[in-house]
Design a protein around this motif. Structure first.
Motif, PDB file in Angstrom:
ATOM      1  N   ILE A   1     -21.325  24.669 -89.771  1.00  0.00           N
ATOM      2  CA  ILE A   1     -22.139  24.395 -90.955  1.00  0.00           C
ATOM      3  C   ILE A   1     -23.092  23.250 -90.635  1.00  0.00           C
ATOM      4  O   ILE A   1     -22.679  22.097 -90.525  1.00  0.00           O
ATOM      5  CB  ILE A   1     -21.254  24.055 -92.160  1.00  0.00           C
ATOM      6  CG1 ILE A   1     -20.268  25.201 -92.368  1.00  0.00           C
ATOM      7  CG2 ILE A   1     -22.106  23.826 -93.402  1.00  0.00           C
ATOM      8  CD1 ILE A   1     -19.408  25.059 -93.571  1.00  0.00           C
ATOM      9  N   TYR A   2     -24.326  23.604 -90.441  1.00  0.00           N
ATOM     10  CA  TYR A   2     -25.352  22.609 -90.135  1.00  0.00           C
ATOM     11  C   TYR A   2     -26.008  22.188 -91.432  1.00  0.00           C
ATOM     12  O   TYR A   2     -26.599  23.013 -92.131  1.00  0.00           O
ATOM     13  CB  TYR A   2     -26.411  23.205 -89.218  1.00  0.00           C
ATOM     14  CG  TYR A   2     -25.915  23.510 -87.822  1.00  0.00           C
ATOM     15  CD1 TYR A   2     -26.030  22.558 -86.817  1.00  0.00           C
ATOM     16  CD2 TYR A   2     -25.351  24.745 -87.510  1.00  0.00           C
ATOM     17  CE1 TYR A   2     -25.587  22.818 -85.534  1.00  0.00           C
ATOM     18  CE2 TYR A   2     -24.913  25.022 -86.222  1.00  0.00           C
ATOM     19  CZ  TYR A   2     -25.031  24.055 -85.243  1.00  0.00           C
ATOM     20  OH  TYR A   2     -24.597  24.328 -83.972  1.00  0.00           O
ATOM     21  N   VAL A   3     -25.904  20.915 -91.744  1.00  0.00           N
ATOM     22  CA  VAL A   3     -26.549  20.431 -92.965  1.00  0.00           C
ATOM     23  C   VAL A   3     -27.787  19.652 -92.570  1.00  0.00           C
ATOM     24  O   VAL A   3     -27.709  18.553 -92.026  1.00  0.00           O
ATOM     25  CB  VAL A   3     -25.596  19.548 -93.791  1.00  0.00           C
ATOM     26  CG1 VAL A   3     -26.259  19.162 -95.100  1.00  0.00           C
ATOM     27  CG2 VAL A   3     -24.286  20.262 -94.034  1.00  0.00           C
ATOM     28  N   ASN A   4     -28.921  20.258 -92.811  1.00  0.00           N
ATOM     29  CA  ASN A   4     -30.195  19.652 -92.445  1.00  0.00           C
ATOM     30  C   ASN A   4     -30.644  18.701 -93.556  1.00  0.00           C
ATOM     31  O   ASN A   4     -31.112  19.112 -94.599  1.00  0.00           O
ATOM     32  CB  ASN A   4     -31.209  20.772 -92.205  1.00  0.00           C
ATOM     33  CG  ASN A   4     -32.602  20.238 -92.010  1.00  0.00           C
ATOM     34  OD1 ASN A   4     -32.797  19.066 -91.674  1.00  0.00           O
ATOM     35  ND2 ASN A   4     -33.588  21.090 -92.242  1.00  0.00           N
ATOM     36  N   ASP A   5     -30.478  17.417 -93.267  1.00  0.00           N
ATOM     37  CA  ASP A   5     -30.671  16.367 -94.262  1.00  0.00           C
ATOM     38  C   ASP A   5     -32.141  15.942 -94.322  1.00  0.00           C
ATOM     39  O   ASP A   5     -32.474  14.802 -94.031  1.00  0.00           O
ATOM     40  CB  ASP A   5     -29.763  15.194 -93.872  1.00  0.00           C
ATOM     41  CG  ASP A   5     -29.775  14.064 -94.883  1.00  0.00           C
ATOM     42  OD1 ASP A   5     -30.261  14.275 -96.002  1.00  0.00           O
ATOM     43  OD2 ASP A   5     -29.285  12.970 -94.534  1.00  0.00           O
ATOM     44  N   GLY A   6     -33.010  16.892 -94.668  1.00  0.00           N
ATOM     45  CA  GLY A   6     -34.434  16.573 -94.810  1.00  0.00           C
ATOM     46  C   GLY A   6     -35.107  16.136 -93.524  1.00  0.00           C
ATOM     47  O   GLY A   6     -35.918  15.208 -93.544  1.00  0.00           O
TER      48      GLY A   6
ATOM     49  N   ALA B   1     -21.692  17.719 -98.304  1.00  0.00           N
ATOM     50  CA  ALA B   1     -22.168  19.070 -98.618  1.00  0.00           C
ATOM     51  C   ALA B   1     -21.521  20.077 -97.678  1.00  0.00           C
ATOM     52  O   ALA B   1     -21.099  21.167 -98.100  1.00  0.00           O
ATOM     53  CB  ALA B   1     -23.686  19.132 -98.497  1.00  0.00           C
ATOM     54  N   GLY B   2     -21.435  19.710 -96.401  1.00  0.00           N
ATOM     55  CA  GLY B   2     -20.792  20.600 -95.443  1.00  0.00           C
ATOM     56  C   GLY B   2     -19.353  20.893 -95.844  1.00  0.00           C
ATOM     57  O   GLY B   2     -18.887  22.034 -95.799  1.00  0.00           O
ATOM     58  N   LEU B   3     -18.659  19.861 -96.296  1.00  0.00           N
ATOM     59  CA  LEU B   3     -17.261  20.039 -96.713  1.00  0.00           C
ATOM     60  C   LEU B   3     -17.178  20.936 -97.944  1.00  0.00           C
ATOM     61  O   LEU B   3     -16.249  21.732 -98.085  1.00  0.00           O
ATOM     62  CB  LEU B   3     -16.610  18.681 -97.018  1.00  0.00           C
ATOM     63  CG  LEU B   3     -16.464  17.729 -95.829  1.00  0.00           C
ATOM     64  CD1 LEU B   3     -15.923  16.378 -96.292  1.00  0.00           C
ATOM     65  CD2 LEU B   3     -15.548  18.316 -94.766  1.00  0.00           C
TER      66      LEU B   3
ATOM     67  N   ILE C   1     -27.732  24.641 -94.197  1.00  0.00           N
ATOM     68  CA  ILE C   1     -28.079  24.199 -95.554  1.00  0.00           C
ATOM     69  C   ILE C   1     -29.251  23.240 -95.388  1.00  0.00           C
ATOM     70  O   ILE C   1     -29.126  22.246 -94.677  1.00  0.00           O
ATOM     71  CB  ILE C   1     -26.900  23.458 -96.215  1.00  0.00           C
ATOM     72  CG1 ILE C   1     -25.713  24.390 -96.414  1.00  0.00           C
ATOM     73  CG2 ILE C   1     -27.327  22.826 -97.532  1.00  0.00           C
ATOM     74  CD1 ILE C   1     -24.439  23.675 -96.877  1.00  0.00           C
ATOM     75  N   HIS C   2     -30.379  23.559 -95.991  1.00  0.00           N
ATOM     76  CA  HIS C   2     -31.498  22.611 -95.959  1.00  0.00           C
ATOM     77  C   HIS C   2     -31.505  21.824 -97.257  1.00  0.00           C
ATOM     78  O   HIS C   2     -31.598  22.404 -98.333  1.00  0.00           O
ATOM     79  CB  HIS C   2     -32.842  23.338 -95.850  1.00  0.00           C
ATOM     80  CG  HIS C   2     -33.010  24.141 -94.587  1.00  0.00           C
ATOM     81  ND1 HIS C   2     -32.701  23.633 -93.349  1.00  0.00           N
ATOM     82  CD2 HIS C   2     -33.461  25.398 -94.380  1.00  0.00           C
ATOM     83  CE1 HIS C   2     -32.962  24.554 -92.428  1.00  0.00           C
ATOM     84  NE2 HIS C   2     -33.406  25.639 -93.031  1.00  0.00           N
ATOM     85  N   PHE C   3     -31.462  20.511 -97.162  1.00  0.00           N
ATOM     86  CA  PHE C   3     -31.624  19.667 -98.343  1.00  0.00           C
ATOM     87  C   PHE C   3     -33.103  19.592 -98.725  1.00  0.00           C
ATOM     88  O   PHE C   3     -33.978  19.787 -97.894  1.00  0.00           O
ATOM     89  CB  PHE C   3     -31.132  18.241 -98.044  1.00  0.00           C
ATOM     90  CG  PHE C   3     -29.642  18.061 -98.166  1.00  0.00           C
ATOM     91  CD1 PHE C   3     -28.810  19.086 -98.614  1.00  0.00           C
ATOM     92  CD2 PHE C   3     -29.062  16.820 -97.848  1.00  0.00           C
ATOM     93  CE1 PHE C   3     -27.436  18.887 -98.719  1.00  0.00           C
ATOM     94  CE2 PHE C   3     -27.698  16.626 -97.958  1.00  0.00           C
ATOM     95  CZ  PHE C   3     -26.882  17.660 -98.393  1.00  0.00           C
ATOM     96  N   SER C   4     -33.347  19.241 -99.983  1.00  0.00           N
ATOM     97  CA  SER C   4     -34.727  19.118-100.448  1.00  0.00           C
ATOM     98  C   SER C   4     -35.401  17.852 -99.923  1.00  0.00           C
ATOM     99  O   SER C   4     -36.615  17.717 -99.957  1.00  0.00           O
ATOM    100  CB  SER C   4     -34.751  19.114-101.973  1.00  0.00           C
ATOM    101  OG  SER C   4     -34.026  18.001-102.452  1.00  0.00           O
ATOM    102  N   ARG C   5     -34.600  16.895 -99.450  1.00  0.00           N
ATOM    103  CA  ARG C   5     -35.127  15.655 -98.858  1.00  0.00           C
ATOM    104  C   ARG C   5     -33.989  14.989 -98.106  1.00  0.00           C
ATOM    105  O   ARG C   5     -32.898  15.552 -98.032  1.00  0.00           O
ATOM    106  CB  ARG C   5     -35.665  14.709 -99.947  1.00  0.00           C
ATOM    107  CG  ARG C   5     -34.604  14.252-100.940  1.00  0.00           C
ATOM    108  CD  ARG C   5     -35.143  13.136-101.845  1.00  0.00           C
ATOM    109  NE  ARG C   5     -34.241  12.798-102.926  1.00  0.00           N
ATOM    110  CZ  ARG C   5     -33.219  11.949-102.830  1.00  0.00           C
ATOM    111  NH1 ARG C   5     -32.933  11.378-101.689  1.00  0.00           N
ATOM    112  NH2 ARG C   5     -32.454  11.692-103.878  1.00  0.00           N
TER     113      ARG C   5
ATOM    114  N   VAL D   1     -18.533  20.844 -89.273  1.00  0.00           N
ATOM    115  CA  VAL D   1     -19.617  20.328 -90.115  1.00  0.00           C
ATOM    116  C   VAL D   1     -20.484  19.394 -89.287  1.00  0.00           C
ATOM    117  O   VAL D   1     -19.987  18.426 -88.702  1.00  0.00           O
ATOM    118  CB  VAL D   1     -19.046  19.587 -91.338  1.00  0.00           C
ATOM    119  CG1 VAL D   1     -20.161  18.868 -92.098  1.00  0.00           C
ATOM    120  CG2 VAL D   1     -18.312  20.554 -92.248  1.00  0.00           C
ATOM    121  N   ILE D   2     -21.777  19.698 -89.228  1.00  0.00           N
ATOM    122  CA  ILE D   2     -22.683  18.943 -88.366  1.00  0.00           C
ATOM    123  C   ILE D   2     -23.901  18.492 -89.169  1.00  0.00           C
ATOM    124  O   ILE D   2     -24.761  19.308 -89.520  1.00  0.00           O
ATOM    125  CB  ILE D   2     -23.156  19.810 -87.176  1.00  0.00           C
ATOM    126  CG1 ILE D   2     -21.965  20.535 -86.555  1.00  0.00           C
ATOM    127  CG2 ILE D   2     -23.883  18.976 -86.139  1.00  0.00           C
ATOM    128  CD1 ILE D   2     -22.304  21.855 -85.930  1.00  0.00           C
TER     129      ILE D   2
END
Ligand code: UDP
Ligand code: MG
Length: 310
Positions: A36-41, A77-79, A63-67, A5-6
């Motif tokens: 799992i790349y979680v793009n935090d806005g 979220a990654g988890l 995963i792209h967050f909305s912001r 998770v990144i």
């Protein structure tokens, strides 16, 4: 399989080198993996870089967050979407060297559900950051009843059992390193040297750091509330003695002087203490409020994980 998770916040230049380094480690250990790349806005080109990477490699999920929701929520979220038997949490900027995953993984095979990476050295960070982190964790340890390891971030490997428990913890204010300690099982650590950022700059402003620190304290300790109560008693006691003193000096001593200075000082002082007390209560009440609202922790804009995108 192992999931990595990144969390990503403005890491456009770090994503590719990180992918290469991670993959080298996974290949060496001969592990089936998903990233799992979680793009935090992110406001830079991170989203584009991630989508391109995902096109080229089937082990890349994004995963792209909305912001911008914050680092702890991005990791959460990654988890939520990680499917591996073991999950690694790692920063995207290279400060947690991916090569250490080998140590974490091998240690976990000895029968540990949590192996966290403890830094014995930190490079390229400001004096203030190092000092605040150092004392924060030591104080936190004193005032909480769980053992949150000092000098550790979220860089660690955790077992599926622990992930399942974490995912089921409903709190809005995540303090993952504390929650993982709280969960228990067999936990141990390996030490490592924390590197400099590869590129870009920290996404953790002091504002975010303070909020994070308050989340940690309020989630795991009622000590500030107790201090408010204790100081209340203390000042009530002092005040009571002052009353006795005033009566005594008025009726029994010669030198009684009606003074306003002393009154003003006490009023302002006690007023200040009261406001601090109310503020502390406010910190807790506002967190209760957030939890009662029961809003989702994050909102996903887009993802290549089928059940994550809407
Ligand atoms: N990060 C994030 N959201 C934020 C801030 C940071 O997802 O609001 C990510 C960031 O991309 C990195 C990790 O969290 O992968 C650690 O952040 P950073 O390096 O900025 O913090 P520092 O190492 O300076 O404490
Ligand atoms: Mg960093």
């Amino acid at each position: 399989m192992i999931s990595v998770v990144i969390p990503i916040y403005n890491e456009e230049k770090n994503i590719l080198p990180m992918y290469e380094r991670l993959t080298a480690v996974m290949d060496k250990l001969n592990l089936k993996r998903e990233y799992i790349y979680v793009n935090d806005g992110s406001q830079d080109e991170s989203a584009v870089v991630l989508e391109k990477l995902a096109k080229e490699h089937s082990d890349v999920r994004f995963i792209h967050f909305s912001r911008n929701f914050g680092h702890q929520i991005a990791v959460s979220a990654g988890l939520d979407y990680a499917e591996g038997e073991k999950v690694v949490i790692i920063d995207a900027d290279g400060q947690d060297p991916p090569e250490v995953i080998e140590d974490l993984y091998l240690k976990s095979l000895e029968g540990y559900e949590v192996v966290y990476a403890q830094r014995e050295q930190r490079k390229g960070e400001s004096f203030l950051k190092k000092a605040t982190a150092k004392y924060f964790y030591r104080i936190l340890n004193r005032i909480t009843n769980i053992d949150i390891p000092v000098d550790t971030g979220d860089f660690r490997i955790i077992d599926r059992k622990v992930v399942d428990e974490l995912v089921n913890m409903p709190e809005q204010h995540k303090f993952l390193r504390g929650q993982i300690s709280w969960i228990g099982f067999n936990q141990t650590f390996v030490t490592y040297k924390r590197d400099q950022r590869m590129s870009g700059q920290t996404g953790y402003t002091y504002r975010k750091m303070i909020r994070f620190a308050l989340d940690g304290i309020t989630s795991f300790s009622n000590w500030p509330l107790k201090i408010a109560t204790l100081s209340g008693f203390l000042f009530a006691f002092v005040g009571f003695n002052l009353i006795l003193y005033t009566l005594w000096s008025k009726y029994y001593s010669e030198g009684y002087e009606p003074g306003w200075a002393s009154q003003m000082i006490t009023m302002i002082f006690i007023g200040g203490i009261q406001l601090i007390g109310i503020g502390i209560i406010g910190e807790y009440v506002s967190r209760i409020n957030e939890n009662i609202k029961g809003r989702p922790l994050y909102i996903i804009k887009d993802s290549n994980i089928p059940h994550a995108s809407n």
